[in-house]
Scaffold this active site. Structure first.
Site, PDB file in Angstrom:
ATOM      1  N   THR A 157      39.632  47.471  42.789  1.00  0.00           N
ATOM      2  CA  THR A 157      39.808  46.208  43.506  1.00  0.00           C
ATOM      3  C   THR A 157      40.247  45.135  42.517  1.00  0.00           C
ATOM      4  O   THR A 157      39.840  45.135  41.355  1.00  0.00           O
ATOM      5  CB  THR A 157      38.519  45.768  44.226  1.00  0.00           C
ATOM      6  OG1 THR A 157      37.526  45.387  43.264  1.00  0.00           O
ATOM      7  CG2 THR A 157      37.975  46.888  45.100  1.00  0.00           C
ATOM      8  N   GLY A 158      41.091  44.220  42.989  1.00  0.00           N
ATOM      9  CA  GLY A 158      41.625  43.202  42.091  1.00  0.00           C
ATOM     10  C   GLY A 158      42.458  43.824  40.990  1.00  0.00           C
ATOM     11  O   GLY A 158      42.338  43.451  39.824  1.00  0.00           O
ATOM     12  N   GLY A 159      43.327  44.765  41.370  1.00  0.00           N
ATOM     13  CA  GLY A 159      44.038  45.549  40.372  1.00  0.00           C
ATOM     14  C   GLY A 159      45.409  45.055  39.970  1.00  0.00           C
ATOM     15  O   GLY A 159      46.132  45.773  39.277  1.00  0.00           O
ATOM     16  N   SER A 191      46.115  42.349  38.088  1.00  0.00           N
ATOM     17  CA  SER A 191      46.193  41.603  36.827  1.00  0.00           C
ATOM     18  C   SER A 191      44.943  41.861  35.994  1.00  0.00           C
ATOM     19  O   SER A 191      43.954  42.433  36.475  1.00  0.00           O
ATOM     20  CB  SER A 191      46.332  40.094  37.086  1.00  0.00           C
ATOM     21  OG  SER A 191      45.180  39.598  37.748  1.00  0.00           O
ATOM     22  N   GLY A 192      44.988  41.435  34.725  1.00  0.00           N
ATOM     23  CA  GLY A 192      43.823  41.443  33.853  1.00  0.00           C
ATOM     24  C   GLY A 192      43.170  42.800  33.679  1.00  0.00           C
ATOM     25  O   GLY A 192      43.831  43.831  33.521  1.00  0.00           O
ATOM     26  N   ILE A 193      41.852  42.817  33.727  1.00  0.00           N
ATOM     27  CA  ILE A 193      41.080  44.038  33.507  1.00  0.00           C
ATOM     28  C   ILE A 193      41.364  45.081  34.576  1.00  0.00           C
ATOM     29  O   ILE A 193      41.464  46.275  34.281  1.00  0.00           O
ATOM     30  CB  ILE A 193      39.577  43.704  33.436  1.00  0.00           C
ATOM     31  CG1 ILE A 193      39.272  42.910  32.159  1.00  0.00           C
ATOM     32  CG2 ILE A 193      38.723  44.975  33.491  1.00  0.00           C
ATOM     33  CD1 ILE A 193      37.871  42.321  32.106  1.00  0.00           C
ATOM     34  N   GLY A 194      41.504  44.649  35.816  1.00  0.00           N
ATOM     35  CA  GLY A 194      41.792  45.589  36.895  1.00  0.00           C
ATOM     36  C   GLY A 194      43.109  46.307  36.690  1.00  0.00           C
ATOM     37  O   GLY A 194      43.205  47.529  36.857  1.00  0.00           O
ATOM     38  N   TYR A 242      28.237  31.486  38.915  1.00  0.00           N
ATOM     39  CA  TYR A 242      28.900  32.686  38.396  1.00  0.00           C
ATOM     40  C   TYR A 242      27.895  33.616  37.737  1.00  0.00           C
ATOM     41  O   TYR A 242      27.888  34.827  37.989  1.00  0.00           O
ATOM     42  CB  TYR A 242      29.977  32.274  37.399  1.00  0.00           C
ATOM     43  CG  TYR A 242      30.688  33.437  36.747  1.00  0.00           C
ATOM     44  CD1 TYR A 242      31.565  34.237  37.485  1.00  0.00           C
ATOM     45  CD2 TYR A 242      30.486  33.744  35.403  1.00  0.00           C
ATOM     46  CE1 TYR A 242      32.219  35.307  36.893  1.00  0.00           C
ATOM     47  CE2 TYR A 242      31.139  34.812  34.802  1.00  0.00           C
ATOM     48  CZ  TYR A 242      32.004  35.595  35.551  1.00  0.00           C
ATOM     49  OH  TYR A 242      32.639  36.657  34.975  1.00  0.00           O
TER      50      TYR A 242
END
Length: 245
Positions: free
Chosen positions: A11-13, A15-18, A148
């Protein structure tokens, strides 16, 4: 690592770590479905690395249900679930908290992650791996970051309970908790030069004198997702260069 023919969800793939994790999983020959809220961004990312795109907002339980039903129809079962999507929200002291910011952070980081796991449990193969992206701040008490931090601490609690509930099926549930990780987020806000200066200053406060990369986290997630980590569950892995020592 042998992840050939394994079905992975990130999920959230886009950008960034995903994105880095999806790419690493594909390099290990897994079939990877990446999700994101913006069709243009998720399609572009998927095309770049050879993933399968799916537009879904982790903050929306109906989207999560649609995703799980679509995956079940197309693939049947899932071997790897990386629940990565999340936001930091706006910095604020507790006394100045705004309900809209609280809801936005909790809806994606906590509620969305919880129901993503819930909806996918029936689809998980025996010996599947679930990894939550948490944060080293879950064990810290930084001012102006209460919402957060609380959302990530909640994830750590969920992961341990899920590890106990799913152990009979040999499904492993773990969390990875990065510290500062160099992505393009600061570039968007401050520009590249200022962002680099911020990263450099931050690195001076870390014992290893360096900032983590998405690839650092991706490699750990991939390790936890294959058979070499078959005896690891209910654990939290802090990746912060010694920041929380």
């Amino acid at each position: 690592m042998d992840l050939k023919n394994k079905i992975a969800i990130v999920t959230g793939g886009n950008s960034g770590i995903g994105f880095a994790t999806a790419r690493e999983l594909i390099l290990q020959e897994a079939t990877v479905i990446i999700t994101g809220r913006r069709k243009e961004a998720i399609d572009k990312a998927a095309q770049e690395i050879g993933a399968i795109p799916f537009v879904a907002d982790q903050a929306n339980v109906r989207d999560i249900s649609k995703l799980s039903k679509s995956i079940q129809k197309q693939f049947g079962k899932v071997d790897i679930l990386f629940i990565n999507a999340g936001i930091t929200g706006d910095p604020s002291l507790i006394e100045n908290a705004v309900e809209e910011n609280f809801d936005a952070v909790m809806d994606i980081n906590f509620k969305g992650a919880y129901f993503t796991l819930s909806k996918f449990i029936p689809l998980l193969n025996e010996e599947a791996s679930v990894v939550f992206l948490s944060s080293n701040t879950a064990a810290m008490r930084n001012p102006q970051s209460s919402v957060y931090q609380a959302s990530k601490a909640a994830l750590n609690s969920i992961a341990k309970t899920a590890a106990a509930e799913l152990a009979s099926r040999k499904i492993r549930v773990n969390t990875v908790s990065p510290g500062p990780t160099r992505t393009n987020v600061l570039n968007h806000f401050y520009g590249e030069d200022t962002a680099n200066s911020i990263w450099d200053n931050l690195a001076n406060n870390i014992p290893l004198k360096k900032i983590g990369t998405p690839e650092d986290v991706a490699k750990l997630v991939v390790y936890l997702s294959n058979g070499d980590a078959s005896f690891i569950t209910g654990s939290d892995f802090v990746i912060d260069g010694g920041m929380t020592l």
